[in-house]
Design a protein around this motif. Structure first.
Motif, mmCIF file in Angstrom:
data_model
loop_
_atom_site.group_PDB
_atom_site.id
_atom_site.type_symbol
_atom_site.label_atom_id
_atom_site.label_comp_id
_atom_site.label_asym_id
_atom_site.label_seq_id
_atom_site.Cartn_x
_atom_site.Cartn_y
_atom_site.Cartn_z
ATOM 1 N N VAL A 167 1.502 3.496 -1.013
ATOM 2 C CA VAL A 167 1.949 3.013 0.289
ATOM 3 C C VAL A 167 3.348 2.411 0.175
ATOM 4 C CG1 VAL A 167 -0.402 2.483 1.048
ATOM 5 C CG2 VAL A 167 0.990 0.696 -0.029
ATOM 6 N N GLN A 168 3.949 2.220 1.330
ATOM 7 C CA GLN A 168 5.195 1.470 1.446
ATOM 8 C C GLN A 168 4.933 0.258 2.322
ATOM 9 O OE1 GLN A 168 7.809 4.677 2.985
ATOM 10 N NE2 GLN A 168 9.116 4.235 1.221
ATOM 11 N N THR A 169 5.432 -0.896 1.919
ATOM 12 C CA THR A 169 5.279 -2.082 2.755
ATOM 13 C C THR A 169 6.241 -2.005 3.923
ATOM 14 O OG1 THR A 169 6.839 -3.317 1.374
ATOM 15 C CG2 THR A 169 4.491 -3.515 0.842
ATOM 16 N N THR A 170 5.913 -2.691 5.009
ATOM 17 C CA THR A 170 6.752 -2.705 6.202
ATOM 18 C C THR A 170 7.333 -4.105 6.402
ATOM 19 O OG1 THR A 170 5.036 -3.388 7.762
ATOM 20 C CG2 THR A 170 5.126 -1.048 7.195
ATOM 21 N N ASN A 171 8.038 -4.274 7.516
ATOM 22 C CA ASN A 171 8.656 -5.578 7.788
ATOM 23 C C ASN A 171 7.758 -6.489 8.625
ATOM 24 O OD1 ASN A 171 8.818 -4.228 10.203
ATOM 25 N ND2 ASN A 171 11.014 -4.536 10.527
ATOM 26 N N VAL A 172 6.480 -6.139 8.793
ATOM 27 C CA VAL A 172 5.554 -7.040 9.470
ATOM 28 C C VAL A 172 5.317 -8.258 8.578
ATOM 29 C CG1 VAL A 172 3.185 -7.330 10.278
ATOM 30 C CG2 VAL A 172 4.441 -5.235 10.808
ATOM 31 N N ASP A 173 5.546 -9.450 9.124
ATOM 32 C CA ASP A 173 5.471 -10.681 8.327
ATOM 33 C C ASP A 173 5.059 -11.817 9.265
ATOM 34 O OD1 ASP A 173 5.659 -12.206 6.025
ATOM 35 O OD2 ASP A 173 7.784 -12.650 6.320
ATOM 36 N N ILE A 174 3.754 -11.928 9.514
ATOM 37 C CA ILE A 174 3.234 -12.882 10.488
ATOM 38 C C ILE A 174 2.770 -14.142 9.764
ATOM 39 C CG2 ILE A 174 1.507 -13.288 12.270
ATOM 40 C CD1 ILE A 174 1.336 -10.204 12.575
ATOM 41 N N SER A 175 3.442 -15.254 10.012
ATOM 42 C CA SER A 175 3.058 -16.513 9.392
ATOM 43 C C SER A 175 1.957 -17.174 10.223
ATOM 44 C CB SER A 175 4.263 -17.456 9.294
ATOM 45 O OG SER A 175 3.871 -18.710 8.776
ATOM 46 N N ILE A 176 0.879 -17.581 9.564
ATOM 47 C CA ILE A 176 -0.207 -18.246 10.282
ATOM 48 C C ILE A 176 -0.175 -19.756 10.076
ATOM 49 C CG2 ILE A 176 -1.695 -16.217 10.245
ATOM 50 C CD1 ILE A 176 -3.189 -17.431 7.910
ATOM 51 N N GLY A 177 0.809 -20.247 9.306
ATOM 52 C CA GLY A 177 0.987 -21.691 9.144
ATOM 53 C C GLY A 177 -0.250 -22.370 8.574
ATOM 54 N N ASN A 178 -0.646 -23.461 9.226
ATOM 55 C CA ASN A 178 -1.821 -24.220 8.772
ATOM 56 C C ASN A 178 -3.126 -23.723 9.385
ATOM 57 O OD1 ASN A 178 -0.283 -25.973 7.152
ATOM 58 N ND2 ASN A 178 0.238 -27.232 8.936
ATOM 59 N N MET A 190 0.892 -1.550 -3.268
ATOM 60 C CA MET A 190 0.383 -2.751 -2.600
ATOM 61 C C MET A 190 0.629 -3.968 -3.482
ATOM 62 S SD MET A 190 -1.003 -2.155 0.397
ATOM 63 C CE MET A 190 -2.120 -3.547 0.642
ATOM 64 N N PRO A 191 0.866 -5.131 -2.859
ATOM 65 C CA PRO A 191 1.012 -6.349 -3.666
ATOM 66 C C PRO A 191 -0.330 -6.798 -4.228
ATOM 67 C CG PRO A 191 1.053 -6.869 -1.332
ATOM 68 C CD PRO A 191 1.045 -5.374 -1.432
ATOM 69 N N THR A 192 -0.296 -7.722 -5.149
ATOM 70 C CA THR A 192 -1.509 -8.309 -5.707
ATOM 71 C C THR A 192 -1.788 -9.632 -5.007
ATOM 72 O OG1 THR A 192 -0.242 -9.412 -7.451
ATOM 73 C CG2 THR A 192 -1.131 -7.211 -7.934
ATOM 74 N N GLY A 193 -2.921 -10.242 -5.332
ATOM 75 C CA GLY A 193 -3.270 -11.526 -4.738
ATOM 76 C C GLY A 193 -3.711 -11.432 -3.295
ATOM 77 N N LEU A 194 -4.324 -10.296 -2.916
ATOM 78 C CA LEU A 194 -4.761 -10.087 -1.537
ATOM 79 C C LEU A 194 -6.076 -10.817 -1.282
ATOM 80 C CD1 LEU A 194 -4.063 -6.269 -1.112
ATOM 81 C CD2 LEU A 194 -2.513 -8.196 -0.745
ATOM 82 N N ASP A 195 -6.243 -11.258 -0.029
ATOM 83 C CA ASP A 195 -7.508 -11.850 0.365
ATOM 84 C C ASP A 195 -8.578 -10.753 0.359
ATOM 85 O OD1 ASP A 195 -9.658 -12.639 2.401
ATOM 86 O OD2 ASP A 195 -8.502 -14.493 2.280
ATOM 87 N N PRO A 196 -9.730 -10.982 -0.268
ATOM 88 C CA PRO A 196 -10.727 -9.914 -0.378
ATOM 89 C C PRO A 196 -11.394 -9.525 0.929
ATOM 90 C CG PRO A 196 -11.604 -11.970 -1.232
ATOM 91 C CD PRO A 196 -10.153 -12.210 -0.965
ATOM 92 N N ASP A 197 -11.372 -10.405 1.929
ATOM 93 C CA ASP A 197 -12.116 -10.149 3.164
ATOM 94 C C ASP A 197 -11.235 -9.820 4.367
ATOM 95 O OD1 ASP A 197 -14.625 -10.766 1.906
ATOM 96 O OD2 ASP A 197 -14.071 -12.881 2.036
ATOM 97 N N LEU A 198 -9.984 -10.228 4.335
ATOM 98 C CA LEU A 198 -9.154 -10.119 5.529
ATOM 99 C C LEU A 198 -8.147 -8.977 5.386
ATOM 100 C CD1 LEU A 198 -8.725 -13.914 6.205
ATOM 101 C CD2 LEU A 198 -9.971 -12.283 7.627
#
Length: 229
Positions: free
Chosen positions: A48-59, A213-221
């Protein structure tokens, strides 16, 4: 005759390749952000190629993530847990343009109003938050949100299935269910064509590691949509 047969065979192979492959969109959580990637070949995709989607969910705590069957919309269900808990909040965000543009934000008051407007229920003031904990779709434009009302009293309200028309942002239906009997979400071919899973923080598809794909992904989301070309 042999030449005609050869041409027909090559054409069939060509058609098979291009009808069996498609574009796969992947949405995932890493750290405190939601990102995306896409693959435009492979059956299943292997890179895959990553895109520029970068949604911060903060706290906010992200509890549900779901893309529409055509990948055009991305819905996020969140909770903000505070002390005392009666100061906690729920929130539903919907992004368009394949996750690039925030289209709707529905807070507690919005969700409460939408549920009450589609039913004869009138929530007491002790119900302080409306938590979207599960998301799905009836079709490309009808979002289904399972919402849990949080109550400061001993009363436990039923959970809610709220349907929202993403063309208008308006509620179009509501039903209620007990917390121990959550209804199943509709299934869509574009969303279950391949088996995606996160193992030790890495994305796998049909049992094989997905490159790029990057590492350290959330397993459920995470959620995936494969569209035929």
């Amino acid at each position: 005759m042999k030449l005609h047969y050869l041409r027909s065979t090559v054409a069939l192979i060509f058609i098979f390749i291009f009808t069996s492959c498609g574009t796969t969109y992947i949405y995932y959580k890493k750290d405190s952000k939601v990102k995306s990637a896409f693959a435009n070949k492979g059956n299943p995709p292997d890179r895959v190629q990553t895109t520029n989607v970068d949604i911060s969910i903060g706290n906010w705590r992200l509890d549900a993530l779901s893309a529409s069957p055509d990948a055009a919309y991305l819905a996020l269900g969140m909770a903000d847990i505070n002390n005392p808990t009666s100061n906690s909040n729920g929130k539903l965000e919907v992004y368009s343009s394949f996750g690039k543009t925030l289209k709707y934000t529905f807070n507690d008051a919005d969700l409460k109003s939408m549920i009450e407007g589609q039913s004869d229920i009138d929530y007491p003031s002790s119900v302080y938050a409306f938590h979207p904990f599960n998301l799905g779709y009836e079709n490309d434009t009808i979002l289904i949100a399972h919402i849990q009302p949080w109550n400061s009293s001993d009363l436990i309200p039923q959970d809610v299935e709220l349907k929202i028309d993403l063309n208008t942002g308006e509620a179009i239906g509501v039903s209620f269910f007990p917390r121990t009997n959550r209804p199943a979400m509709p299934q869509h071919p574009s969303k279950n064509r391949y088996n995606f899973e996160v193992i030790n923080g890495e994305m796998h598809v049909n049992g094989n590691k997905l490159n790029g794909m990057p590492t350290g992904l959330d397993p459920d989301l995470h959620d995936e949509v494969t569209l035929k070309n």
